[in-house]
Each structure stands twice: as structure tokens, then as C-alpha cells.
Write a protein that holds these residues in place. Structure first.
Motif, PDB file in Angstrom:
ATOM      1  N   SER A 258       8.171   9.392 -12.512  1.00 46.60           N
ATOM      2  CA  SER A 258       8.901   8.143 -12.364  1.00 46.60           C
ATOM      3  C   SER A 258       7.909   7.005 -12.447  1.00 46.60           C
ATOM      4  O   SER A 258       6.993   6.929 -11.628  1.00 46.60           O
ATOM      5  CB  SER A 258       9.632   8.105 -11.009  1.00 46.60           C
ATOM      6  N   ARG A 259       8.059   6.141 -13.446  1.00 42.32           N
ATOM      7  CA  ARG A 259       7.185   4.967 -13.557  1.00 42.32           C
ATOM      8  C   ARG A 259       8.022   3.745 -13.213  1.00 42.32           C
ATOM      9  O   ARG A 259       8.933   3.375 -13.941  1.00 42.32           O
ATOM     10  CB  ARG A 259       6.600   4.842 -14.957  1.00 42.32           C
TER      11      ARG A 259
ATOM     12  N   GLN B 278       5.240   9.279  -8.755  1.00 39.11           N
ATOM     13  CA  GLN B 278       5.658   7.912  -9.023  1.00 39.11           C
ATOM     14  C   GLN B 278       4.429   7.040  -9.257  1.00 39.11           C
ATOM     15  O   GLN B 278       3.414   7.196  -8.585  1.00 39.11           O
ATOM     16  CB  GLN B 278       6.466   7.354  -7.851  1.00 39.11           C
ATOM     17  N   TYR B 279       4.549   6.120 -10.202  1.00 41.76           N
ATOM     18  CA  TYR B 279       3.429   5.254 -10.564  1.00 41.76           C
ATOM     19  C   TYR B 279       3.852   3.797 -10.418  1.00 41.76           C
ATOM     20  O   TYR B 279       4.898   3.391 -10.924  1.00 41.76           O
ATOM     21  CB  TYR B 279       3.000   5.514 -12.013  1.00 41.76           C
ATOM     22  N   TYR B 280       3.009   3.012  -9.740  1.00 41.93           N
ATOM     23  CA  TYR B 280       3.298   1.596  -9.534  1.00 41.93           C
ATOM     24  C   TYR B 280       2.141   0.753 -10.067  1.00 41.93           C
ATOM     25  O   TYR B 280       1.032   1.244 -10.270  1.00 41.93           O
ATOM     26  CB  TYR B 280       3.537   1.309  -8.051  1.00 41.93           C
ATOM     27  N   ASP B 281       2.434  -0.536 -10.257  1.00 41.73           N
ATOM     28  CA  ASP B 281       1.450  -1.410 -10.874  1.00 41.73           C
ATOM     29  C   ASP B 281       0.378  -1.915  -9.915  1.00 41.73           C
ATOM     30  O   ASP B 281      -0.695  -2.330 -10.344  1.00 41.73           O
ATOM     31  CB  ASP B 281       2.141  -2.627 -11.513  1.00 41.73           C
ATOM     32  N   ASP B 282       0.663  -1.943  -8.622  1.00 38.00           N
ATOM     33  CA  ASP B 282      -0.320  -2.480  -7.680  1.00 38.00           C
ATOM     34  C   ASP B 282      -0.085  -1.905  -6.286  1.00 38.00           C
ATOM     35  O   ASP B 282       0.895  -1.213  -6.028  1.00 38.00           O
ATOM     36  CB  ASP B 282      -0.296  -4.013  -7.645  1.00 38.00           C
ATOM     37  N   GLU B 283      -1.023  -2.219  -5.401  1.00 33.76           N
ATOM     38  CA  GLU B 283      -0.975  -1.688  -4.045  1.00 33.76           C
ATOM     39  C   GLU B 283       0.261  -2.160  -3.296  1.00 33.76           C
ATOM     40  O   GLU B 283       0.918  -1.375  -2.598  1.00 33.76           O
ATOM     41  CB  GLU B 283      -2.231  -2.112  -3.287  1.00 33.76           C
ATOM     42  N   ALA B 284       0.598  -3.441  -3.428  1.00 31.47           N
ATOM     43  CA  ALA B 284       1.742  -3.975  -2.698  1.00 31.47           C
ATOM     44  C   ALA B 284       3.027  -3.256  -3.076  1.00 31.47           C
ATOM     45  O   ALA B 284       3.845  -2.913  -2.207  1.00 31.47           O
ATOM     46  CB  ALA B 284       1.878  -5.475  -2.960  1.00 31.47           C
TER      47      ALA B 284
ATOM     48  N   ASP C 187       7.769   9.430  -0.583  1.00 33.30           N
ATOM     49  CA  ASP C 187       7.472  10.115   0.677  1.00 33.30           C
ATOM     50  C   ASP C 187       6.008  10.029   1.088  1.00 33.30           C
ATOM     51  O   ASP C 187       5.693   9.934   2.277  1.00 33.30           O
ATOM     52  CB  ASP C 187       7.848  11.606   0.560  1.00 33.30           C
ATOM     53  N   VAL C 188       5.116  10.090   0.089  1.00 32.89           N
ATOM     54  CA  VAL C 188       3.682  10.213   0.368  1.00 32.89           C
ATOM     55  C   VAL C 188       2.896   9.341  -0.616  1.00 32.89           C
ATOM     56  O   VAL C 188       3.265   9.257  -1.792  1.00 32.89           O
ATOM     57  CB  VAL C 188       3.197  11.677   0.211  1.00 32.89           C
TER      58      VAL C 188
ATOM     59  N   PHE D 101       5.570  11.652  -4.557  1.00 35.16           N
ATOM     60  CA  PHE D 101       4.204  11.184  -4.344  1.00 35.16           C
ATOM     61  C   PHE D 101       3.901   9.939  -5.174  1.00 35.16           C
ATOM     62  O   PHE D 101       4.162   9.912  -6.381  1.00 35.16           O
ATOM     63  CB  PHE D 101       3.198  12.276  -4.737  1.00 35.16           C
ATOM     64  N   ILE D 102       3.301   8.937  -4.519  1.00 33.17           N
ATOM     65  CA  ILE D 102       2.758   7.782  -5.232  1.00 33.17           C
ATOM     66  C   ILE D 102       1.309   8.108  -5.559  1.00 33.17           C
ATOM     67  O   ILE D 102       0.517   8.433  -4.677  1.00 33.17           O
ATOM     68  CB  ILE D 102       2.822   6.517  -4.360  1.00 33.17           C
ATOM     69  N   VAL D 103       0.951   8.016  -6.848  1.00 34.08           N
ATOM     70  CA  VAL D 103      -0.386   8.401  -7.281  1.00 34.08           C
ATOM     71  C   VAL D 103      -0.786   7.532  -8.471  1.00 34.08           C
ATOM     72  O   VAL D 103       0.074   7.035  -9.206  1.00 34.08           O
ATOM     73  CB  VAL D 103      -0.424   9.904  -7.652  1.00 34.08           C
ATOM     74  N   GLY D 104      -2.060   7.341  -8.659  1.00 30.91           N
ATOM     75  CA  GLY D 104      -2.542   6.552  -9.780  1.00 30.91           C
ATOM     76  C   GLY D 104      -2.572   7.370 -11.061  1.00 30.91           C
ATOM     77  O   GLY D 104      -3.008   8.527 -11.060  1.00 30.91           O
TER      78      GLY D 104
END
Length: 312
Positions: free
Chosen positions: A5-6, A205-211, A223-224, A175-178
Motif C-alpha cells: 500500500s503506497r 505501507q509506504y509514506y512520504d515523510d515521518e509526520a 499497526d507497526v 507495517f510502515i517501512v521505507g
């Protein structure tokens, strides 16, 4: 099988960043980022380590231990509240090594990408900046280990998840991971192992930034979060709404260590290993890690040029 999931969040992330900035004010309660460093842990001279300095080794500046560090972020290394002094676990450890060798620390802030060339060209004596030991790097550099290379599994403080130690503990979790990171590579292997065992795959899951990542975790859309352990220790101390539920070796399933990096064949690596083991033996090492809440990363002993991460 793997679920990806991006998610790209812009306006919400901007709002979250304000919350993060505000929460950052609380970091002073957990970490001292002042330039004065009144609680800095100091080391005693180690005569055995001093005597082991090779006669042919020339320090960049006589009487000083010149060390490069990349101020990538707390708690490892960052600019202090005066915006010019570099503080953190790595600078404090570098200072302890210098003191144990009877030298004055000369800290040189550098961009991460620049340290290899600067070291090989003789601009500094060593790099102490969370450099992991790899077989490829060992072709050009020598290493004296001083911390475990760990990733952290962190969840919301009120999460029902209490422990993640192996693939089966992660089955079905989000999982959120780079992207392109070592931790992503490991989680992909974990997911494959779970599917082969008849368990649910992991969702990455991949996100664009820390926030945006932290907002997804707090809102329950993930979840993690998995990042280098030290980064998450700082975030948890700052925001006070996360908890650690496990750690993961950067070299899983093998151990992977972080090390003082020196020029190949310069001869100083064994001295630095000896100095580190002296700090471990007299308790100085443990105090430094505790000061920066990194006791989980403590090594039982320092080694010169141990096995490193293989070439992938």
C-alpha cells in the motif's frame, strides 16, 4: 505473497507536522540537546590502549582525535539548540574514546555521502557516525565495533501488540517501512516465510515523510512502524505515545554491528577496539548508552573487522 500500500498524504501530513513540531518541545525532557552537555559521561585514560597506538600512525592533528560525524538526527547525532554544536550518542562516545587515548576530540560535521572520500584522503582519523559493517566496506576500511545495528518495531502505546520477535508474530499485521531499505528486504522475507507456513502475509505501507507515517500509526491505519531503532527511541521519547515491542538485527538472521571506521591498513583499528573494550569493562560505555536510551544496542565486547553484511 505480499500486500503493498503506497499512501501519499499532503494536507493531513502538513497538519501532523505542526503536531510533531509541538511535540518536539517535549524532547528536552528525555534528551539533553544543549551545547553545554552538563551530563556528558567522561572516560579515564586507558594506558594499555595508548601504548598500543602504532608508532607509524600519525593523527591528523597532533594531540587530537579528529572524527567525522554526520548530524543525521537525534539521539545519534544532531545539532544542539545553538544550531552549531553537534551532540548525541555518537559524539559522546567519540569524546570518551578520545579521552581514553589521552587526546582532545576534534569533531568534524560532514554529509553522510562525503565521509568515505574524506576518510581515505586523510581529512580525519576516524568516522563515528552509525556506520554499519559490511563486507563491501571492509574492502576499503577497517572497523572497530561499538553498537549493535538494530531496527525497532514500535506500535501505539495502547496497542494490543506486545511482542514481535519472529515472522509468525508479524503475520497479518500492517507495517510502515521505507521503500528500498534493509528493513523492507527483511520484512519481505518474513512475509514469504509466513505464507509458506500457512499464515497471513504482511502488509507493507509506504509514506512520504515521518509526520504522515506517525499519523497513520496513531489513527490506526497501520499497526507497526519499522525504522532504525535509535530514530524510534527518540520519537517515542518525544511524542510519548509509542512503545517498543521488539528489535530486529539489521543483518537478520545474522548479527550486524555498527563500528568506528578507519582507513584500511592504518593500524589504528585494534587500538580503538582495545579502547572500546576498556570503556565496556569500566562501565563508561553502558552509561553513555543509557544516557541516550540506547542500552538495547549494547555489545558485550568490541571486535576488529568482524563478519559484516554480505553484498546483495
Amino acid at each position: 505473497m505480499m500486500i503493498f500500500s503506497r499512501l501519499r498524504i499532503v494536507s493531513i501530513a502538513a497538519i501532523a507536522s505542526l503536531t510533531t513540531c509541538y511535540a518536539g518541545m517535549a524532547a528536552a525532557d528525555e534528551f539533553d540537546l544543549s551545547p553545554e552537555q552538563p551530563k556528558r559521561v567522561h572516560a579515564q585514560r586507558n594506558e594499555a590502549a595508548i601504548a598500543s597506538i602504532p608508532k607509524g600512525f600519525k593523527f591528523v592533528t597532533s594531540g587530537k582525535f579528529t572524527v567525522a560525524v554526520s548530524p543525521g538526527g537525534p539521539p545519534l547525532a544532531t545539532y544542539a539548540t545553538d544550531a552549531k554544536t553537534v551532540v548525541g550518542a555518537d559524539p559522546e562516545y567519540a569524546n570518551a574514546i578520545a579521552e581514553s587515548l589521552g587526546l582532545q576530540l576534534e569533531l568534524v560535521p560532514v554529509a553522510w555521502i562525503d565521509w568515505p572520500l574524506g576518510l581515505t584522503s586523510g581529512k580525519y582519523d576516524a568516522v563515528i557516525s552509525n556506520v554499519g559493517v559490511t563486507e563491501q566496506r571492509k574492502e576499503k576500511f577497517d572497523f572497530s565495533t561499538y553498537r549493535k545495528g538494530l531496527h525497532g518495531f514500535f506500535v501505539k502505546a495502547d496497542s494490543a501488540i506486545t511482542s514481535i520477535k519472529e515472522p509468525k508474530d508479524a503475520a497479518g499485521l500492517r507495517f510502515i517501512v521505507g521503500a528500498g531499505t534493509n528493513q523492507e528486504r527483511i520484512l519481505l522475507r518474513w512475509s514469504d516465510d509466513d505464507v509458506k507456513a500457512g499464515l497471513k502475509p504482511l502488509e507493507l505501507q509506504y509514506y512520504d515523510d515521518e509526520a504522515a507515517s506517525l499519523l497513520a500509526l496513531r489513527s490506526g491505519r497501520a499497526d507497526v512502524i519499522v525504522q532504525p531503532h535509535a530514530q524510534l527511541v527518540y520519537i517515542a521519547g518525544r511524542d510519548k505515545n509509542l512503545k517498543r515491542v521488539g528489535t530486529l538485527s539489521a543483518g537478520w538472521p545474522d548479527r550486524s554491528d555498527v563500528a568506528i571506521t578507519t582507513r584500511k591498513g592504518s593500524g589504528i583499528a585494534d587500538t580503538l577496539t582495545l579502547a572500546t573494550n576498556g570503556l565496556i569493562k569500566d562501565g563508561t560505555y553502558a552509561k553513555i548508552l543509557a544516557q541516550w536510551q540506547l542500552s538495547e544496542e549494547a555489545l558485550p565486547a568490541s571486535e576488529t573487522n568482524p563478519p559484516g553484511l554480505p553484498k546483495f
